[in-house]
Scaffold this motif. Structure first.
Motif, PDB file in Angstrom:
ATOM      1  N   ASN A  53       0.808  -1.224   0.000  1.00 20.76           N
ATOM      2  CA  ASN A  53       0.000   0.000   0.000  1.00 20.76           C
ATOM      3  C   ASN A  53       0.838   1.269   0.000  1.00 20.76           C
ATOM      4  N   LEU A 121       2.764  -9.631  25.541  1.00 23.29           N
ATOM      5  CA  LEU A 121       1.501  -9.894  26.226  1.00 23.29           C
ATOM      6  C   LEU A 121       1.671  -9.897  27.747  1.00 23.29           C
ATOM      7  N   GLY A 155      -5.825  -8.657  16.862  1.00 21.89           N
ATOM      8  CA  GLY A 155      -6.931  -8.502  15.915  1.00 21.89           C
ATOM      9  C   GLY A 155      -6.739  -7.338  14.960  1.00 21.89           C
ATOM     10  N   GLY A 156      -5.496  -6.847  14.856  1.00 23.91           N
ATOM     11  CA  GLY A 156      -5.210  -5.727  13.953  1.00 23.91           C
ATOM     12  C   GLY A 156      -4.545  -6.200  12.668  1.00 23.91           C
ATOM     13  N   ASP A 157      -4.113  -5.257  11.854  1.00 21.05           N
ATOM     14  CA  ASP A 157      -3.454  -5.601  10.593  1.00 21.05           C
ATOM     15  C   ASP A 157      -2.195  -6.434  10.819  1.00 21.05           C
ATOM     16  N   SER A 158      -1.465  -6.131  11.893  1.00 25.77           N
ATOM     17  CA  SER A 158      -0.232  -6.902  12.149  1.00 25.77           C
ATOM     18  C   SER A 158      -0.567  -8.371  12.350  1.00 25.77           C
ATOM     19  N   GLU A 161      -1.488  -9.959   9.067  1.00 24.41           N
ATOM     20  CA  GLU A 161      -0.304 -10.099   8.218  1.00 24.41           C
ATOM     21  C   GLU A 161       0.567 -11.266   8.696  1.00 24.41           C
ATOM     22  N   HIS A 177      -8.135 -13.816  19.268  1.00 27.07           N
ATOM     23  CA  HIS A 177      -8.436 -12.398  19.501  1.00 27.07           C
ATOM     24  C   HIS A 177      -9.411 -12.262  20.669  1.00 27.07           C
ATOM     25  N   ARG A 178      -9.241 -11.194  21.436  1.00 30.53           N
ATOM     26  CA  ARG A 178      -9.995 -11.092  22.686  1.00 30.53           C
ATOM     27  C   ARG A 178     -11.451 -10.652  22.522  1.00 30.53           C
ATOM     28  N   ARG A 179     -11.845 -10.184  21.345  1.00 35.24           N
ATOM     29  CA  ARG A 179     -13.265  -9.869  21.120  1.00 35.24           C
ATOM     30  C   ARG A 179     -13.633 -10.265  19.692  1.00 35.24           C
ATOM     31  N   ARG A 183      -9.750  -4.697  14.479  1.00 31.73           N
ATOM     32  CA  ARG A 183      -9.225  -3.399  14.038  1.00 31.73           C
ATOM     33  C   ARG A 183      -8.621  -3.502  12.637  1.00 31.73           C
ATOM     34  N   GLN A 205      -8.382 -15.032  25.331  1.00 34.75           N
ATOM     35  CA  GLN A 205      -7.129 -14.384  25.730  1.00 34.75           C
ATOM     36  C   GLN A 205      -6.179 -15.441  26.254  1.00 34.75           C
ATOM     37  N   ILE A 241       0.071  -7.469  19.137  1.00 34.20           N
ATOM     38  CA  ILE A 241      -0.983  -6.696  19.825  1.00 34.20           C
ATOM     39  C   ILE A 241      -0.649  -5.204  19.866  1.00 34.20           C
ATOM     40  N   HIS A 243       2.118  -1.686  19.423  1.00 32.33           N
ATOM     41  CA  HIS A 243       3.471  -1.157  19.612  1.00 32.33           C
ATOM     42  C   HIS A 243       3.486  -0.025  20.615  1.00 32.33           C
ATOM     43  N   TYR A 286      -2.560   6.913  12.446  1.00 34.41           N
ATOM     44  CA  TYR A 286      -2.430   6.346  11.092  1.00 34.41           C
ATOM     45  C   TYR A 286      -1.380   5.239  11.004  1.00 34.41           C
ATOM     46  N   GLN A 288       1.188   4.411   9.226  1.00 35.42           N
ATOM     47  CA  GLN A 288       1.481   3.779   7.946  1.00 35.42           C
ATOM     48  C   GLN A 288       2.846   4.262   7.452  1.00 35.42           C
TER      49      GLN A 288
HETATM   50  P1  NAP Z   1      -3.494  -2.386  16.383  1.00 36.84           P
HETATM   51  O1  NAP Z   1      -4.209  -2.025  15.127  1.00 36.84           O
HETATM   52  O2  NAP Z   1      -3.438  -1.414  17.494  1.00 36.84           O
HETATM   53  O3  NAP Z   1      -4.141  -3.751  16.891  1.00 36.84           O
HETATM   54  C1  NAP Z   1      -3.733  -4.327  18.091  1.00 36.84           C
HETATM   55  C2  NAP Z   1      -4.594  -5.538  18.364  1.00 36.84           C
HETATM   56  O4  NAP Z   1      -4.100  -6.197  19.520  1.00 36.84           O
HETATM   57  C3  NAP Z   1      -6.056  -5.187  18.630  1.00 36.84           C
HETATM   58  O5  NAP Z   1      -6.860  -6.127  17.994  1.00 36.84           O
HETATM   59  C4  NAP Z   1      -6.169  -5.292  20.156  1.00 36.84           C
HETATM   60  O6  NAP Z   1      -7.421  -5.740  20.588  1.00 36.84           O
HETATM   61  C5  NAP Z   1      -5.168  -6.364  20.460  1.00 36.84           C
HETATM   62  N1  NAP Z   1      -4.614  -6.218  21.808  1.00 36.84           N
HETATM   63  C6  NAP Z   1      -4.028  -5.138  22.371  1.00 36.84           C
HETATM   64  N2  NAP Z   1      -3.632  -5.399  23.628  1.00 36.84           N
HETATM   65  C7  NAP Z   1      -3.971  -6.678  23.855  1.00 36.84           C
HETATM   66  C8  NAP Z   1      -3.812  -7.538  24.982  1.00 36.84           C
HETATM   67  N3  NAP Z   1      -3.226  -7.143  26.103  1.00 36.84           N
HETATM   68  N4  NAP Z   1      -4.298  -8.805  24.882  1.00 36.84           N
HETATM   69  C9  NAP Z   1      -4.894  -9.243  23.754  1.00 36.84           C
HETATM   70  N5  NAP Z   1      -5.052  -8.471  22.652  1.00 36.84           N
HETATM   71  C10 NAP Z   1      -4.598  -7.217  22.716  1.00 36.84           C
HETATM   72  O7  NAP Z   1      -1.952  -2.769  16.098  1.00 36.84           O
HETATM   73  P2  NAP Z   1      -1.261  -3.386  14.801  1.00 36.84           P
HETATM   74  O8  NAP Z   1      -2.024  -4.520  14.269  1.00 36.84           O
HETATM   75  O9  NAP Z   1       0.158  -3.591  15.218  1.00 36.84           O
HETATM   76  O10 NAP Z   1      -1.315  -2.202  13.731  1.00 36.84           O
HETATM   77  C11 NAP Z   1      -0.748  -0.928  14.060  1.00 36.84           C
HETATM   78  C12 NAP Z   1      -0.854  -0.014  12.855  1.00 36.84           C
HETATM   79  O11 NAP Z   1       0.003  -0.482  11.811  1.00 36.84           O
HETATM   80  C13 NAP Z   1      -2.263   0.043  12.269  1.00 36.84           C
HETATM   81  O12 NAP Z   1      -2.526   1.364  11.884  1.00 36.84           O
HETATM   82  C14 NAP Z   1      -2.189  -0.848  11.060  1.00 36.84           C
HETATM   83  O13 NAP Z   1      -3.078  -0.461  10.029  1.00 36.84           O
HETATM   84  C15 NAP Z   1      -0.742  -0.663  10.628  1.00 36.84           C
HETATM   85  N6  NAP Z   1      -0.289  -1.873   9.917  1.00 36.84           N
HETATM   86  C16 NAP Z   1      -0.491  -1.910   8.564  1.00 36.84           C
HETATM   87  C17 NAP Z   1      -0.107  -3.021   7.840  1.00 36.84           C
HETATM   88  C18 NAP Z   1      -0.314  -3.026   6.358  1.00 36.84           C
HETATM   89  O14 NAP Z   1      -1.135  -2.272   5.890  1.00 36.84           O
HETATM   90  N7  NAP Z   1       0.394  -3.838   5.615  1.00 36.84           N
HETATM   91  C19 NAP Z   1       0.474  -4.121   8.480  1.00 36.84           C
HETATM   92  C20 NAP Z   1       0.637  -4.076   9.869  1.00 36.84           C
HETATM   93  C21 NAP Z   1       0.248  -2.955  10.583  1.00 36.84           C
HETATM   94  P3  NAP Z   1      -8.676  -4.747  20.717  1.00 36.84           P
HETATM   95  O15 NAP Z   1      -9.101  -4.446  19.312  1.00 36.84           O
HETATM   96  O16 NAP Z   1      -9.644  -5.547  21.497  1.00 36.84           O
HETATM   97  O17 NAP Z   1      -8.183  -3.523  21.444  1.00 36.84           O
END
Ligand code: NAP
Length: 312
Positions: A53, A121, A155-158, A161, A177-179, A183, A205, A241, A243, A286, A288
């Protein structure tokens, strides 16, 4: 301690898309920027497989490859890069002091682009299995789990991926994923959900990790709604989960929010005039590669204009 000669116009701390773009713009503005890129230069994208992207790469590009190209482009215009970590800074007087492996460098402006690092975690038994069965980087460690069963937490993009990437090696990937709301972007969720090797378990969890003499052997999962437990077998686990920003070396000298993200005061300038910040170390929304690169550009332009005003 060695005092390095002279005062630089700009020191950039940290690499990644924000740092390299700031370096490119500052170098093209003839500010002879010096960058401390960190021991692992390139930041989080060095751990990413495919970037699909970032505009300009219609076929996608590997994270490390893209970082090498950004660096090469900035170096072509004179960015000086040292692959070292900054230990501390003194932002109380100008020129600012930046200390690296016992040597101190001075600059009239500093741009902080140190990004963010993975959150663990913290479940019972995690510490003992870190770097053995439990990892935060599928790109780095996925190949150790050929034909084995692994889990991915998040449950996020990471998480999407990592899970999709791990299907190249693992016989089965369980995404925990906890719910039941994700995201993750729809396209990345759909790709993971449709993969025959991936099972998604919601409302789970990790309560604790299980191990035997060979290493990680499984996890006890708990349903947060009613506390019911289940055991799952896995020899690898990948935690995705989120950063946290890398700001410890600033020792509280710049204003941050409660989670440590640097706050902008005027455009990209921080609470300390002459210190700018860009990328994931600032961005809670964001995160990104393209937005980090854009902010790196803004920080370099802001620094250039601020320096010009000081010299008037
Ligand atoms: P994120 O979007 O903040 O998602 C974190 C996930 O971890 C959420 O689902 C959250 O659950 C869960 N979580 C957090 N604390 C937890 C805990 N203690 N126990 C269990 N689950 C927990 O983080 P991310 O996936 O690292 O992404 C970060 C950013 O990077 C985003 O903007 C993403 O779009 C971007 N990114 C983009 C790409 C791509 O486009 N190729 C790839 C990777 C990342 P809840 O939802 O319940 O809070």
């Amino acid at each position: 301690m060695v005092e390095s000669e002279g005062v630089r116009e700009i020191i950039i701390v940290g690499s990644g898309p924000a740092g390299y773009t700031a370096g490119l713009y500052a170098a093209r503005a003839m500010l002879k920027p010096l960058m401390f890129a960190g021991y692992m230069s390139g930041g989080q994208l060095m751990l990413t497989s495919d970037i699909e992207n970032f505009p300009g790469y219609p076929k996608g590009i590997g994270g490390p490859e893209m970082m090498m190209e950004l660096r090469e482009q900035a170096e072509r215009f004179g960015l000086e890069v040292h692959d070292k970590n900054v230990d501390s800074v003194d932002l109380s007087t100008r020129p600012f002091a930046v200390t690296v492996e016992g040597d101190t460098y001075h600059a009239n402006a500093v741009i902080v682009c140190t990004g963010a690092e993975s959150i663990w975690l913290g479940a019972e038994g995690e510490e003992a299995q870190k770097g053995r069965g439990i990892s935060t980087c599928a790109t780095c460690d996925g190949a150790f789990f050929r034909e084995e069963e692994v889990i991915v937490v998040g449950g996020g993009d990471s998480a999407m991926e990592e899970a999709t990437f791990l299907t190249r090696f693992a016989s089965k990937v369980t995404l925990v994923h906890r719910r039941d709301v994700f995201r993750a972007s729809q396209v990345m969720y759909d790709r993971a959900a449709a993969h025959p090797k991936i099972e998604i378990k919601t409302f789970r969890q990790v309560e604790r990790w299980l191990s035997d003499e060979k290493g990680l052997s499984g996890a006890v999962l708990v349903d947060p709604r009613d506390g019911t437990k289940e055991e799952i077998a896995c020899t690898g686990a990948f935690i995705a989960i989120g950063h946290k920003p890398i700001t410890a070396f600033l020792d509280g000298q710049i204003q941050t929010d409660d989670e440590g993200y640097i706050l902008h005061h005027e455009h990209t300038m921080t609470s300390v005039p002459g210190v700018f910040a860009a990328g994931d170390v600032v961005d809670t929304r964001y995160r990104q590669a393209i937005t980090a690169a854009g902010m790196g550009c803004q920080a370099a332009i802001d620094a250039e204009r601020w320096l010009e005003a000081q010299h008037d």
